[in-house]
Scaffold this active site. Structure first.
Site, short mmCIF file in Angstrom:
data_model
loop_
_atom_site.label_atom_id
_atom_site.label_comp_id
_atom_site.label_asym_id
_atom_site.label_seq_id
_atom_site.Cartn_x
_atom_site.Cartn_y
_atom_site.Cartn_z
N ARG A 175 57.57 39.36 65.62
CA ARG A 175 57.18 38.14 66.31
C ARG A 175 58.03 36.93 65.93
O ARG A 175 58.49 36.19 66.79
CB ARG A 175 55.72 37.79 66.01
CG ARG A 175 54.74 38.49 66.89
CD ARG A 175 53.46 38.72 66.15
NE ARG A 175 53.72 39.64 65.06
CZ ARG A 175 53.67 40.97 65.19
NH1 ARG A 175 53.33 41.50 66.32
NH2 ARG A 175 53.95 41.76 64.17
N THR A 176 58.22 36.70 64.63
CA THR A 176 58.88 35.46 64.23
C THR A 176 60.30 35.43 64.77
O THR A 176 60.72 34.44 65.39
CB THR A 176 58.86 35.30 62.71
OG1 THR A 176 57.51 35.45 62.27
CG2 THR A 176 59.37 33.94 62.28
N LYS A 207 71.43 35.88 41.75
CA LYS A 207 72.86 35.95 41.40
C LYS A 207 73.61 34.77 42.00
O LYS A 207 74.77 34.53 41.67
CB LYS A 207 73.46 37.28 41.90
CG LYS A 207 72.95 38.46 41.11
CD LYS A 207 73.64 39.74 41.55
CE LYS A 207 72.94 40.92 40.89
NZ LYS A 207 73.04 42.13 41.69
N ARG A 258 64.67 34.12 57.07
CA ARG A 258 63.59 34.86 56.39
C ARG A 258 64.22 35.67 55.27
O ARG A 258 65.21 36.36 55.48
CB ARG A 258 62.85 35.79 57.35
CG ARG A 258 61.90 36.71 56.60
CD ARG A 258 61.00 37.50 57.51
NE ARG A 258 59.99 36.66 58.12
CZ ARG A 258 58.96 37.13 58.81
NH1 ARG A 258 58.81 38.42 58.99
NH2 ARG A 258 58.07 36.32 59.33
N HIS A 316 55.23 30.13 54.97
CA HIS A 316 55.63 30.49 56.33
C HIS A 316 55.21 29.31 57.22
O HIS A 316 54.25 29.39 57.97
CB HIS A 316 54.93 31.78 56.73
CG HIS A 316 55.48 32.47 57.93
ND1 HIS A 316 56.36 31.88 58.82
CD2 HIS A 316 55.27 33.72 58.41
CE1 HIS A 316 56.67 32.75 59.77
NE2 HIS A 316 56.02 33.87 59.55
C1 NCD Z 1 53.45 37.55 58.80
C2 NCD Z 1 54.58 37.40 57.80
O1 NCD Z 1 55.69 37.87 58.03
O2 NCD Z 1 54.30 36.76 56.80
N1 NCD Z 1 53.88 37.96 60.06
C3 NCD Z 1 54.35 37.01 60.94
O3 NCD Z 1 55.27 36.28 60.64
N2 NCD Z 1 53.72 36.87 62.10
C4 NCD Z 1 52.30 38.31 58.30
C5 NCD Z 1 52.50 39.68 57.72
O4 NCD Z 1 53.60 40.20 57.63
O5 NCD Z 1 51.47 40.27 57.36
#
Ligand code: NCD
Length: 331
Positions: free
Chosen positions: A79-80, A109, A130, A158
């Site tokens: 999703r992200t 490092k 990420r 997040h």
């Molecule tokens: C979450 C994450 O990556 O922290 N997912 C997301 O971004 N929608 C939640 C998860 O991974 O459980």
């Protein structure tokens, strides 16, 4: 043979790429929810409303047609990453997606991540990152010359998820103040919970935390809530909170953060939201989940109009459209 005097390819005065808005977001990194004031939240949410309307009426527009986003994911994401890509494309922008096969090597490092950022920023105007290490986005932002948007730094934060979560609560229930929000699942490692509790501490809410004893909310976050005068309570049973909750925010047990998988096995089936359990909940309440789910919400619950998690997914795209446009000075 090349001509001696070339006709210029571009009339560069024709079209200038300039910020239209230089409010608090222009060229800013988005690292933690703690950087947002109440006014900032209202601003982003009203821009998000505009993005929603535009998407529904026009589908796409050219607001970010002169801009490029690099989407760099060192951890899996559905999703992200796709919502940032969809957001940029709906606004007419370009995307460099770096999500597959990227090798993780320890930021401690001090090299790989920063070199990647120094490279990618030569090609783009904003970077979404990420990474599995807490603090990785803050570190990248320290060195980068383009805005960095934190799309999850390990078990840290997040922030864009928390913004879309809060936006969803407002849209679904019409307000935030006065609500009882119950957070269920892995409160220790779940970064979405960490960011959302911090954001909610700006509002007049009551928070209920439901988790196995080993996965309780970290103490510093709990103390921060108490210092902010938030009414908090902890339990290990969903049944204790289901009747009064206005929002049931469910999360997955974060398997990848456990050092000892035997410990994960002990808690992995800690709870499940079922249609029977939903019968005990208020008529006007919502069930949310950042997703992915791995058995915490029974599929039959999806048919319940109170199941808001896929509407939440859609809101994520609008929030990210508003954020991208704001940091690029176009909203
Ligand atoms: C979450 C994450 O990556 O922290 N997912 C997301 O971004 N929608 C939640 C998860 O991974 O459980």
């Amino acid at each position: 043979m090349a001509e001696k005097s070339l006709t210029p390819l571009f009339n560069l005065n024709d079209h200038k790429r300039e910020p239209k808005f230089t409010n608090g977001f222009y060229q800013k990194d988005i690292i933690s929810v703690t950087q947002f004031s109440h006014d900032d939240l209202e601003y982003i949410f009203s821009r998000t409303d505009e993005m929603l309307e535009m998407s529904r009426q026009w589908g796409t527009c050219g607001l970010l047609k002169d801009y490029t986003l690099a989407c760099v994911f060192y951890e899996p994401s559905t999703r992200t990453s796709s919502s940032f890509i969809a957001a940029m494309e709906r606004l007419g922008g370009k995307v460099i997606p770096i999500t597959e096969g990227i090798q993780y090597s320890s930021v401690s490092k001090g090299e790989t991540l920063i070199d990647t950022i120094f490279t990618l920023e030569q090609y783009c105007d904003v970077i979404v990152l990420r990474h599995p290490d807490i603090g990785s986005s803050a570190l990248a932002a320290k060195y980068a010359h383009v805005p960095i948007i934190n799309a999850g730094d390990g078990a840290g934060e997040h922030p864009t998820q928390a913004l879309l979560d809060l936006y969803t609560i407002k849209r679904e229930l019409g307000k935030v103040d006065g609500l009882k929000v119950a957070m269920v699942g892995d409160l220790r490692y779940g970064r979405t919970v960490h960011s959302l509790t911090k954001l909610l501490s700006q509002y007049d809410v009551s928070l209920r935390f439901v988790s196995p004893d080993t996965l309780r909310l970290p103490l510093d976050l709990m103390n921060n809530l108490i210092d902010n005068g938030i009414n908090v309570r902890e339990t290990n049973k969903v049944a204790d909170v289901i009747q009064n909750a206005d929002v049931l925010y469910v999360t997955r047990i974060q398997k990848e953060r456990f050092n000892d998988l035997a410990q994960y096995e002990e808690v992995k089936n800690f709870f499940e939201i079922t249609p029977e359990l939903m019968e005990e909940a208020k008529e006007k309440m919502i069930v949310m989940h950042p997703l992915p789910r791995v058995g915490e919400i029974h599929y039959k619950v999806d048919r319940d109009p109170r199941a808001a998690y896929f509407r939440q997914v859609q809101n994520g795209m609008y929030i990210r459209m508003a954020l991208l446009a704001s940091v690029l000075g176009q909203a």
